[in-house]
Design an enzyme around this catalytic site. Structure first.
Site, PDB file in Angstrom:
ATOM      1  N   TYR A 144     -46.287 -78.205 -14.318  1.00 28.58           N
ATOM      2  CA  TYR A 144     -47.313 -77.601 -15.181  1.00 28.58           C
ATOM      3  C   TYR A 144     -46.607 -76.669 -16.151  1.00 28.58           C
ATOM      4  O   TYR A 144     -45.760 -75.866 -15.755  1.00 28.58           O
ATOM      5  CB  TYR A 144     -48.315 -76.817 -14.332  1.00 28.58           C
ATOM      6  CG  TYR A 144     -49.386 -76.111 -15.147  1.00 28.58           C
ATOM      7  CD1 TYR A 144     -50.364 -76.831 -15.829  1.00 28.58           C
ATOM      8  CD2 TYR A 144     -49.417 -74.710 -15.239  1.00 28.58           C
ATOM      9  CE1 TYR A 144     -51.355 -76.184 -16.567  1.00 28.58           C
ATOM     10  CE2 TYR A 144     -50.402 -74.063 -15.974  1.00 28.58           C
ATOM     11  CZ  TYR A 144     -51.362 -74.809 -16.640  1.00 28.58           C
ATOM     12  OH  TYR A 144     -52.337 -74.166 -17.375  1.00 28.58           O
ATOM     13  N   ASP A 239     -38.403 -74.389 -18.405  1.00 28.57           N
ATOM     14  CA  ASP A 239     -39.613 -73.562 -18.380  1.00 28.57           C
ATOM     15  C   ASP A 239     -39.537 -72.654 -17.164  1.00 28.57           C
ATOM     16  O   ASP A 239     -39.861 -73.043 -16.040  1.00 28.57           O
ATOM     17  CB  ASP A 239     -40.852 -74.467 -18.334  1.00 28.57           C
ATOM     18  CG  ASP A 239     -42.133 -73.655 -18.254  1.00 28.57           C
ATOM     19  OD1 ASP A 239     -42.058 -72.410 -18.304  1.00 28.57           O
ATOM     20  OD2 ASP A 239     -43.215 -74.275 -18.144  1.00 28.57           O
ATOM     21  N   LYS A 272     -45.170 -64.383 -17.060  1.00 27.71           N
ATOM     22  CA  LYS A 272     -45.455 -63.755 -15.765  1.00 27.71           C
ATOM     23  C   LYS A 272     -44.648 -62.458 -15.568  1.00 27.71           C
ATOM     24  O   LYS A 272     -45.001 -61.451 -16.146  1.00 27.71           O
ATOM     25  CB  LYS A 272     -45.243 -64.767 -14.648  1.00 27.71           C
ATOM     26  CG  LYS A 272     -46.195 -65.993 -14.844  1.00 27.71           C
ATOM     27  CD  LYS A 272     -46.323 -66.865 -13.648  1.00 27.71           C
ATOM     28  CE  LYS A 272     -47.092 -68.144 -13.910  1.00 27.71           C
ATOM     29  NZ  LYS A 272     -48.484 -68.107 -13.528  1.00 27.71           N
TER      30      LYS A 272
HETATM   31  C1  LIG Z   1     -44.072 -73.157 -15.212  1.00 23.89           C
HETATM   32  C2  LIG Z   1     -45.223 -72.665 -16.010  1.00 23.89           C
HETATM   33  N1  LIG Z   1     -45.213 -72.804 -17.338  1.00 23.89           N
HETATM   34  C3  LIG Z   1     -46.206 -72.364 -18.118  1.00 23.89           C
HETATM   35  C4  LIG Z   1     -47.319 -71.775 -17.573  1.00 23.89           C
HETATM   36  C5  LIG Z   1     -48.430 -71.315 -18.454  1.00 23.89           C
HETATM   37  O1  LIG Z   1     -48.473 -69.939 -18.554  1.00 23.89           O
HETATM   38  P1  LIG Z   1     -49.830 -69.193 -18.933  1.00 23.89           P
HETATM   39  O2  LIG Z   1     -50.770 -69.372 -17.821  1.00 23.89           O
HETATM   40  O3  LIG Z   1     -49.398 -67.775 -19.169  1.00 23.89           O
HETATM   41  O4  LIG Z   1     -50.308 -69.833 -20.209  1.00 23.89           O
HETATM   42  C6  LIG Z   1     -47.378 -71.591 -16.194  1.00 23.89           C
HETATM   43  C7  LIG Z   1     -48.567 -70.945 -15.581  1.00 23.89           C
HETATM   44  O5  LIG Z   1     -48.788 -71.043 -14.457  1.00 23.89           O
HETATM   45  C8  LIG Z   1     -46.314 -72.052 -15.395  1.00 23.89           C
HETATM   46  O6  LIG Z   1     -46.339 -71.924 -14.060  1.00 23.89           O
HETATM   47  N1  LIG Z   2     -49.696 -72.063 -10.969  1.00 24.66           N
HETATM   48  C1  LIG Z   2     -50.672 -72.079 -11.978  1.00 24.66           C
HETATM   49  C2  LIG Z   2     -50.846 -70.765 -12.616  1.00 24.66           C
HETATM   50  O1  LIG Z   2     -50.191 -69.826 -12.267  1.00 24.66           O
HETATM   51  C3  LIG Z   2     -51.849 -70.653 -13.631  1.00 24.66           C
HETATM   52  C4  LIG Z   2     -52.621 -69.407 -13.559  1.00 24.66           C
HETATM   53  C5  LIG Z   2     -53.899 -69.576 -14.309  1.00 24.66           C
HETATM   54  O2  LIG Z   2     -54.004 -70.414 -15.194  1.00 24.66           O
HETATM   55  O3  LIG Z   2     -54.862 -68.850 -13.974  1.00 24.66           O
END
Ligand SMILES: Cc1ncc(COP(=O)(O)O)c(C=O)c1O
Ligand SMILES: NCC(=O)CCC(=O)O
Length: 440
Positions: A144, A239, A272
């Protein structure tokens, strides 16, 4: 037990907010029930609207690595808020945070700040397409990278939880530019590049995937991505939105460097932890690539709140405290929680597997996970969701808040002290007994 109060609030929420939530991963759809509405948090603990305190293993899905409302982070944000909430102009704090990131992650010479991980990966892809003059993007099934159109194809996390690997509303013409390969499969990646390598702009990867549960990259897998992309003139985007400054005090790239794996991606994305709980994310890389971004270069990217002063203050205060000593503390917390879970599930006879990279881990339930490592999205989808559901609710009843999905990592912090770990240990035993009743 879900409080009556939360049920009422959820009903109100559902009238005015789709599904009652601002992000689908917060819904309790996969496990059933009403999500907890949280009012405050401190250290390892959260308090819901009915006043119930729980030990938190969500940690805002990653940012809360120091624990919630760390006094020094809150003080930094208060001080910044006293000066301005937003300028829409350059600030010294952006320079400080960018310097911190460049000093920490050696291949990063320049950083562009954005507000979300989604924007960071979206911009990284645009940059890769501009740098290579190619359109195709390769991602791994179950990874993701946020919710931009190109990346909602075979995506993990909330989509995997809902059993819907891709989103409606993404035009076929855009989805067709994203090619998907199974994780940990070097042969499939080689074969794809042999066929279409001259059209591929980039491979984007979570260097340690954590959005289909935590998957351990095979030794040399990240290096193989680097080798194959370089041989075909494509970029590698690491990422590290989730793994950055968590898998080690630099991230997964840094952890693997220390372990003797040498690979350097062209671009990194962070989020994060780097924003310390405020909306901040970043992309970074070598100067020649990064200066393709406007205003120096032709690749457009912008943001009213990018580099927001409250967010940079929280980021600096957090990142300054994320060092090797803090990582040792967090690793010990992860040792304790995984030991508690593993011991309890073993004792209850529940087949499972704990998968872990640094302090990042998750637990897969089911016979197949019990027998062999979960290496990719297909393996992850074979887990026993009924066992997870029973486990989740018993753990919640025992006072510990877990991600309401079997496809998410559990997030620990430096604030998970002995008292919190004891509550977790008891909750793991309650969860294991409940899961055993489902497993039969
Ligand atoms: C690996 C990774 N990339 C990108 C994102 C997207 O970040 P955001 O939720 O701040 O848009 C996430 C969110 O969980 C992630 O885990
Ligand atoms: N592992 C997935 C996320 O951290 C996403 C958080 C969100 O979209 O609320």
């Amino acid at each position: 037990m879900t409080a009556e109060h939360d049920t009422e609030l959820f009903e109100r929420a559902c009238r005015v907010i789709p599904g009652g939530v601002s992000s689908p991963v917060r819904a309790w759809g996969p496990v059933g029930g009403t999500p907890r509405f949280l009012r405050s948090a401190s250290g390892a603990w959260v308090t819901d609207e009915s006043g119930r305190r729980l030990v938190d293993l969500i940690g805002s899905w990653g940012p809360a690595i120091l624990g919630h409302t760390h006094p020094e982070v809150v003080a930094a944000v208060r001080e910044a808020a006293g000066r301005a909430l937003s300028f829409g102009a350059p600030t010294a704090a952006e320079v400080d945070l960018a310097e911190l990131i460049c000093a920490r992650v050696a291949p990063v010479e320049q950083v562009r700040f954005v507000s979300t991980g989604t924007e960071a990966t979206m911009t990284a892809i645009r940059l890769a397409r501009a740098a290579t003059g190619r359109d195709l993007l390769v991602k791994f099934a179950g990874c993701y990278h946020g919710h931009s159109d190109s990346l909602l194809v075979a995506a993990g996390s909330g989509l995997a939880t809902a059993g819907r690997p891709s989103s409606a509303g993404v035009p076929d013409a855009i989805a067709a530019l994203t090619l998907v390969v199974p994780y940990n499969d070097v042969d499939a990646l080689e074969a794809l590049f042999a066929e279409r390598g001259d059209q591929i702009a980039a491979v984007i990867t979570e260097p340690a995937p954590a959005n289909m549960g935590v998957i351990v990259p095979d030794a040399g897998f990240n290096a193989a991505i680097r080798r194959i992309t370089a041989a075909h003139g494509a970029l590698m985007i690491a990422d590290e939105v989730l793994t950055g400054f968590r898998c080690s005090f630099t991230g997964e790239w840094g952890r693997e460097q220390q372990a003797g794996e040498s690979w350097v991606p062209d671009l990194f994305t962070f989020g994060k932890v780097v924003g310390g709980g405020m909306p901040l994310a970043a992309l970074g890389g070598p100067r020649d690539l990064m200066e393709l971004l406007a205003p120096v270069g032709p690749v457009y990217q912008a943001g009213t709140l990018s580099g927001n002063p409250l967010a940079t203050a929280a980021g600096i205060a957090t990142l300054s405290r994320v060092d090797e000593a803090l990582m040792t503390t967090i690793d010990r917390v992860a040792d304790s929680v995984t030991d508690s879970a593993h011991r309890a599930l073993d004792a209850a006879g529940v087949p499972h597997r704990v998968q872990r990279v640094g302090s990042l881990f998750s637990i897969f339930f089911g016979e197949s996970a019990g027998e062999r490592p979960v290496r990719d999205f297909t393996d992850a989808q074979a887990q026993d969701l009924a066992a997870h559901k029973a486990f989740f609710h018993a753990v919640d009843d025992a006072g510990v808040l877990l991600p309401p999905s079997a496809f998410e990592a559990w997030f620990v912090s430096a604030a998970h002290d002995d008292q919190a770990l004891e509550v977790i240990d008891r909750a793991m035993r309650a969860g294991a007994e409940a899961a055993a009743r489902v497993v039969g």
